[in-house]
Design a protein around this motif. Structure first.
Motif, short mmCIF file in Angstrom:
data_model
loop_
_atom_site.label_atom_id
_atom_site.label_comp_id
_atom_site.label_asym_id
_atom_site.label_seq_id
_atom_site.Cartn_x
_atom_site.Cartn_y
_atom_site.Cartn_z
N GLU A 166 0.56 -1.43 -0.80
CA GLU A 166 0.14 0.35 0.08
C GLU A 166 1.08 1.50 -0.10
O GLU A 166 0.95 1.84 0.98
CB GLU A 166 -0.67 0.21 1.13
N LYS A 167 1.52 1.34 -0.21
CA LYS A 167 2.59 2.44 -0.95
C LYS A 167 2.62 3.47 -2.05
O LYS A 167 2.76 3.01 -3.99
CB LYS A 167 4.12 2.26 -1.52
N GLN A 168 1.37 4.92 -2.10
CA GLN A 168 0.26 5.31 -3.09
C GLN A 168 1.67 6.09 -3.91
O GLN A 168 1.49 5.92 -5.63
CB GLN A 168 -0.27 6.52 -2.73
N ASN A 169 2.99 6.41 -3.54
CA ASN A 169 3.55 7.69 -3.78
C ASN A 169 4.80 7.08 -4.66
O ASN A 169 5.39 7.30 -5.33
CB ASN A 169 4.05 8.69 -3.49
N ALA A 170 4.71 5.49 -4.81
CA ALA A 170 6.31 4.52 -5.72
C ALA A 170 5.81 4.24 -6.93
O ALA A 170 4.62 4.29 -7.25
CB ALA A 170 5.92 2.99 -3.97
N SER A 171 7.02 4.66 -8.25
CA SER A 171 7.06 4.27 -8.73
C SER A 171 8.06 3.90 -9.28
O SER A 171 9.13 3.11 -8.62
CB SER A 171 7.01 5.28 -9.83
N MET A 172 7.66 2.96 -10.71
CA MET A 172 9.20 2.17 -10.89
C MET A 172 9.37 2.72 -12.51
O MET A 172 8.46 2.89 -13.23
CB MET A 172 8.04 0.57 -10.92
N VAL A 173 10.86 2.62 -12.96
CA VAL A 173 11.50 2.91 -14.07
C VAL A 173 12.03 1.93 -14.56
O VAL A 173 12.45 0.82 -14.00
CB VAL A 173 12.17 3.70 -13.82
N THR A 174 11.38 1.86 -15.63
CA THR A 174 12.65 0.23 -16.42
C THR A 174 12.96 0.50 -18.21
O THR A 174 12.48 1.92 -18.61
CB THR A 174 11.22 -1.41 -16.93
N THR A 175 13.89 -0.02 -18.14
CA THR A 175 14.72 0.65 -19.94
C THR A 175 14.80 -0.83 -20.24
O THR A 175 15.28 -1.96 -19.83
CB THR A 175 16.10 1.54 -19.19
N THR A 176 14.96 -0.80 -21.41
CA THR A 176 15.36 -1.75 -22.44
C THR A 176 16.27 -0.75 -23.42
O THR A 176 15.73 0.31 -24.58
CB THR A 176 14.56 -1.45 -23.38
N MET A 177 17.56 -1.14 -23.76
CA MET A 177 18.38 -0.45 -24.35
C MET A 177 18.88 -1.27 -25.90
O MET A 177 20.04 -2.30 -25.60
CB MET A 177 19.95 0.32 -23.87
N LEU A 178 18.99 -1.12 -27.17
CA LEU A 178 19.08 -2.22 -27.78
C LEU A 178 19.97 -1.47 -29.69
O LEU A 178 20.24 -0.27 -29.46
CB LEU A 178 17.90 -2.90 -28.89
N GLY A 179 21.26 -2.20 -29.61
CA GLY A 179 22.29 -1.58 -31.19
C GLY A 179 22.93 -0.60 -29.99
O GLY A 179 23.79 -1.35 -29.24
N PHE A 181 22.45 1.85 -28.40
CA PHE A 181 21.85 2.59 -27.20
C PHE A 181 22.75 1.77 -26.34
O PHE A 181 23.75 1.91 -25.04
CB PHE A 181 20.62 2.98 -26.81
N ARG A 182 22.90 0.70 -26.27
CA ARG A 182 23.45 -0.47 -25.13
C ARG A 182 24.82 -0.32 -25.54
O ARG A 182 26.01 -0.11 -24.29
CB ARG A 182 23.07 -1.72 -25.39
N SER A 184 27.04 2.52 -26.98
CA SER A 184 27.37 3.30 -26.84
C SER A 184 26.60 4.44 -25.65
O SER A 184 25.82 5.00 -25.82
CB SER A 184 27.48 4.64 -28.39
N GLU A 185 28.03 4.73 -24.54
CA GLU A 185 27.44 5.88 -22.80
C GLU A 185 26.94 7.62 -23.88
O GLU A 185 25.71 7.91 -22.91
CB GLU A 185 28.54 6.00 -22.36
N SER A 186 27.34 7.53 -24.74
CA SER A 186 27.19 9.33 -25.50
C SER A 186 25.39 8.73 -26.37
O SER A 186 24.88 9.94 -25.87
CB SER A 186 27.81 9.60 -26.55
N ALA A 187 25.23 7.93 -26.53
CA ALA A 187 23.94 8.18 -26.92
C ALA A 187 23.07 7.64 -26.28
O ALA A 187 21.65 8.71 -26.21
CB ALA A 187 23.97 6.22 -28.14
N ARG A 188 23.16 6.83 -25.43
CA ARG A 188 22.24 7.18 -23.71
C ARG A 188 22.42 8.67 -23.22
O ARG A 188 21.01 8.32 -23.07
CB ARG A 188 23.04 5.73 -22.69
N THR A 189 23.43 8.62 -22.81
CA THR A 189 23.38 10.05 -22.62
C THR A 189 22.23 11.00 -22.99
O THR A 189 21.91 12.21 -22.26
CB THR A 189 24.83 10.24 -22.05
N GLN A 190 22.24 11.02 -24.18
CA GLN A 190 22.01 12.01 -25.24
C GLN A 190 20.74 11.76 -25.30
O GLN A 190 20.20 12.91 -25.38
CB GLN A 190 22.27 11.79 -26.43
N PHE A 191 20.41 10.47 -24.90
CA PHE A 191 18.56 10.44 -25.11
C PHE A 191 18.17 10.92 -23.97
O PHE A 191 17.15 11.31 -23.61
CB PHE A 191 18.61 9.26 -25.59
N LEU A 192 18.71 10.18 -22.56
CA LEU A 192 18.08 10.32 -21.19
C LEU A 192 18.30 11.71 -21.14
O LEU A 192 17.78 12.51 -20.48
CB LEU A 192 19.36 9.91 -20.64
N ARG A 193 18.55 12.91 -21.98
CA ARG A 193 19.17 14.59 -21.42
C ARG A 193 17.60 14.63 -21.72
O ARG A 193 17.06 16.27 -21.85
CB ARG A 193 20.04 15.30 -21.97
#
Length: 198
Positions: A166-179, A181-182, A184-193
C-alpha cells in the motif's frame, strides 16, 4: 468477434462467457446480483475487460499499414510522454504511466502516430512492466531496422498501491537499450537528456 457484434449484446441477456464469469465473481464475494446497481454490470465488465486486453487480437504489421518511410536522417528520433494503461498479470490490477522511445534511423523512419499505437498493442495485454518495455523496443527495432532503440517506462502500479505494501507514491522505471544505445554511453546520455526530470 467483438462483444459489440455478438447477438446477445444489447438484448438484455448476459450469455457471453465473460459476463457469466463476472456474475460468478460477484456472487463469490457475496453480492446480490438482483440489486439495481448491478443490473448489466457483468456484461459491462466483460466489455471493459475485452477492451483492456484487445492487444492480443492486434497485428502490428497490419496496424502499421505501410507507414515506414525512406529517410536520409541519421540523427536520433525521440517520442516521449506516451501515456499508457495496462493490467498486471499477477493481480489483474492496472498500472499506468508514460513511455519514452528513441531510435537511431538506418535509412527508414516510422510514422509518428504508429509509435503510440505500438505501445498500446503491447500494453493492452496482461503484462509486467519489464516485459512491456522489452517488447516495445524489439518491435520498433524489427520494423525500422534502426541502429539503436531505447525505451524507458515510468509507471505506478495499483497492485502495490491498493493492496500489499500500500505505497501510493512509489513508481517503477524500466529500460531497454538495443544496438548503439547499449554500446554507446554518449547515445544513452543524449537520449536520457531528452527525458523529463533527467
Amino acid at each position: 468477434m467483438s462483444l459489440e457484434d455478438r447477438p446477445d449484446v444489447g438484448s438484455g441477456r448476459e450469455s457471453h462467457p465473460l459476463a457469466s464469469l463476472y456474475r460468478q465473481l460477484l456472487a463469490g464475494v457475496g453480492e446480490d446480483l438482483d440489486r439495481q446497481g448491478l443490473a448489466g454490470t457483468p456484461l459491462r465488465a466483460a466489455k471493459a475487460f475485452e477492451f483492456l486486453t484487445h492487444g492480443y487480437s492486434e497485428d502490428v504489421d497490419r496496424l502499421l499499414n505501410g507507414a515506414i518511410f525512406d529517410s536520409a536522417n541519421r540523427d536520433m528520433v525521440v517520442v516521449r510522454d506516451i501515456e499508457f494503461y495496462s493490467l498486471c498479470e499477477h493481480h489483474i490490477l492496472p498500472f499506468h504511466g508514460k513511455v519514452h522511445v528513441a531510435y537511431l534511423p538506418a535509412g527508414k523512419v516510422i510514422g509518428l502516430s504508429k509509435i503510440p499505437r505500438i505501445v498500446d498493442v503491447f500494453a493492452r495485454r496482461l503484462q509486467i512492466q519489464e516485459n512491456l518495455t522489452d517488447q516495445i523496443a524489439r518491435c520498433i527495432e524489427r520494423l525500422t531496422r534502426a541502429k539503436g532503440v531505447a525505451v524507458v517506462i515510468e509507471a505506478r502500479h495499483l497492485c502495490m498501491a491498493m493492496r500489499g505494501v500500500e505505497k501510493q507514491n512509489a513508481s517503477m522505471v524500466t529500460t531497454t537499450m538495443l544496438g548503439q544505445f547499449r554500446e554507446s554511453e554518449s547515445a544513452r546520455t543524449q537520449f536520457l537528456r531528452f527525458l523529463p526530470n533527467a
